[in-house]
Design a protein around this motif. Structure first.
Motif, PDB file in Angstrom:
ATOM      1  N   TYR A 173       6.241   0.538   7.461  1.00 29.02           N
ATOM      2  CA  TYR A 173       5.359  -0.200   6.559  1.00 29.02           C
ATOM      3  C   TYR A 173       5.744   0.114   5.112  1.00 29.02           C
ATOM      4  O   TYR A 173       6.326   1.163   4.828  1.00 29.02           O
ATOM      5  N   PHE A 175       3.774   0.464   1.445  1.00 28.69           N
ATOM      6  CA  PHE A 175       2.459   0.579   0.813  1.00 28.69           C
ATOM      7  C   PHE A 175       2.622   0.280  -0.669  1.00 28.69           C
ATOM      8  O   PHE A 175       3.525   0.811  -1.330  1.00 28.69           O
ATOM      9  N   ARG A 185      -2.387  -2.319  -0.487  1.00 27.04           N
ATOM     10  CA  ARG A 185      -2.255  -2.853   0.861  1.00 27.04           C
ATOM     11  C   ARG A 185      -1.066  -2.200   1.573  1.00 27.04           C
ATOM     12  O   ARG A 185      -0.177  -1.618   0.952  1.00 27.04           O
ATOM     13  N   LEU A 186      -1.075  -2.333   2.900  1.00 29.23           N
ATOM     14  CA  LEU A 186       0.002  -1.833   3.744  1.00 29.23           C
ATOM     15  C   LEU A 186       0.600  -3.024   4.488  1.00 29.23           C
ATOM     16  O   LEU A 186      -0.129  -3.763   5.145  1.00 29.23           O
ATOM     17  N   PHE A 214      -3.784   6.316   5.192  1.00 31.65           N
ATOM     18  CA  PHE A 214      -3.316   5.078   5.810  1.00 31.65           C
ATOM     19  C   PHE A 214      -4.029   4.759   7.120  1.00 31.65           C
ATOM     20  O   PHE A 214      -3.960   3.621   7.597  1.00 31.65           O
TER      21      PHE A 214
END
Length: 303
Positions: A173, A175, A185-186, A214
């Motif tokens: 992911y 971030f 947001r991720l 997270f």
């Protein structure tokens, strides 16, 4: 780069008692004159080097500036090298090779063979490696990135200020601060395509500690699944949820009960078992599976 060569020379001298200028020139593929200038620069930086001319001579660091070669224990070194191997699996450059150059003793090279193997790549290794390389560069140089993002409601264009690369729950992911939603947001890299990096430079934002938790991106209202699986699926249940995730029924079935954070993920998981699983709860999932089975039956009857 010169700074990399200077660091390389210092680390070689820390590991070896003495080395000659021709050896260093061959090692770094430069002229002896360049090595002589490098030696002068290292001395100017405050690291005293001693040069002995003639047979048996060479360059060495003055006594008192040596560091212990056993800087890491065997277990610590194994863990570091295993981690670097994992990073190398999704990187264009080898961090493992760079570290071994700096820790170039025989013991360290033997440790590099390791007893732990980590591979963080996926089925999309080549595009994943490219994405990670571009995002790393953007994070280091504070460049915004833009991409097309695919999710359950469709797709959209997003522009973010990237701050972290995160590997969690078997996926990568990024971030960052989403300029479209005005919030941190991720974003999952496998859903992220048409990636580009802007030439603009953003000012780093202060990230509240709560935003760096997270787990909050994965925490949702849980749904409890209760289902009976065929004994033939025991290995999958154990592989994914552990040896204690089910109980054995007298009628030769495996009773499974567990909380899921996503209804869609739970449904897709159950469907992957075909007729080897029977859902008892929730009733909504039973109805969904019944409708899907009826639709499939109708589709294949027509063909």
């Amino acid at each position: 780069m010169k700074i990399d060569r200077l660091i390389g020379i210092i680390t070689i001298l820390l590991q070896q008692d003495k080395v000659t200028a021709p050896e260093l020139a061959a090692r770094f593929e430069v002229s002896r004159r360049t090595i002589n200038r490098d030696i002068e620069d290292i001395c100017k930086a405050g690291i005293p080097l001693v040069t002995v001319q003639g047979y048996g001579g060479g360059i060495s660091i003055a006594d008192g500036y040596k560091i212990e070669k056993s800087l890491f224990t065997a277990d610590e070194l194994q863990s570091i090298l295993a981690g670097l191997k994992g990073i190398d699996s999704v990187s264009k450059t080898s961090y493992l090779a760079s570290l071994l150059e700096k820790l170039s003793s025989k013991e360290n090279r033997v440790a590099a063979e390791g007893i732990i193997g980590i591979d963080l790549a996926s089925h999309y290794q080549i595009p994943l490696t490219r994405k990670i390389g571009l995002i790393k560069e953007a994070i280091l140089n504070k460049h915004p990135i833009s991409f097309r993002y695919y999710y359950e409601k469709g797709d959209c264009r997003r522009t973010i200020e990237p701050y972290r690369l995160v590997f969690k729950w078997s996926s990568w992911y990024v971030f960052g601060y989403c300029l479209d939603r005005k919030a941190f947001r991720l974003f999952k890299l496998n859903r992220l395509w048409e990636l580009s990096k802007s030439d603009e430079v953003f000012l780093s934002r202060e990230i509240p500690l709560a935003e760096l938790n997270f787990d909050r991106f994965f925490a949702q209202d849980t749904i409890r699944l209760k289902a009976v699986f065929a004994e033939s699926e025991q290995y999958r249940l154990i592989e994914e949820y552990g040896i204690e995730c089910y109980s054995v029924l007298d009628e030769k079935g495996l009773l499974f009960e567990r909380e899921f954070v996503s209804y869609d993920a739970m449904r897709e998981w159950i469907l992957s078992f075909g007729d080897k699983a029977e859902v008892l709860e929730p009733e909504k999932l039973r109805d969904d599976l019944r409708r899907q089975a009826e639709n499939l039956l109708e589709k294949y009857r027509r063909t």
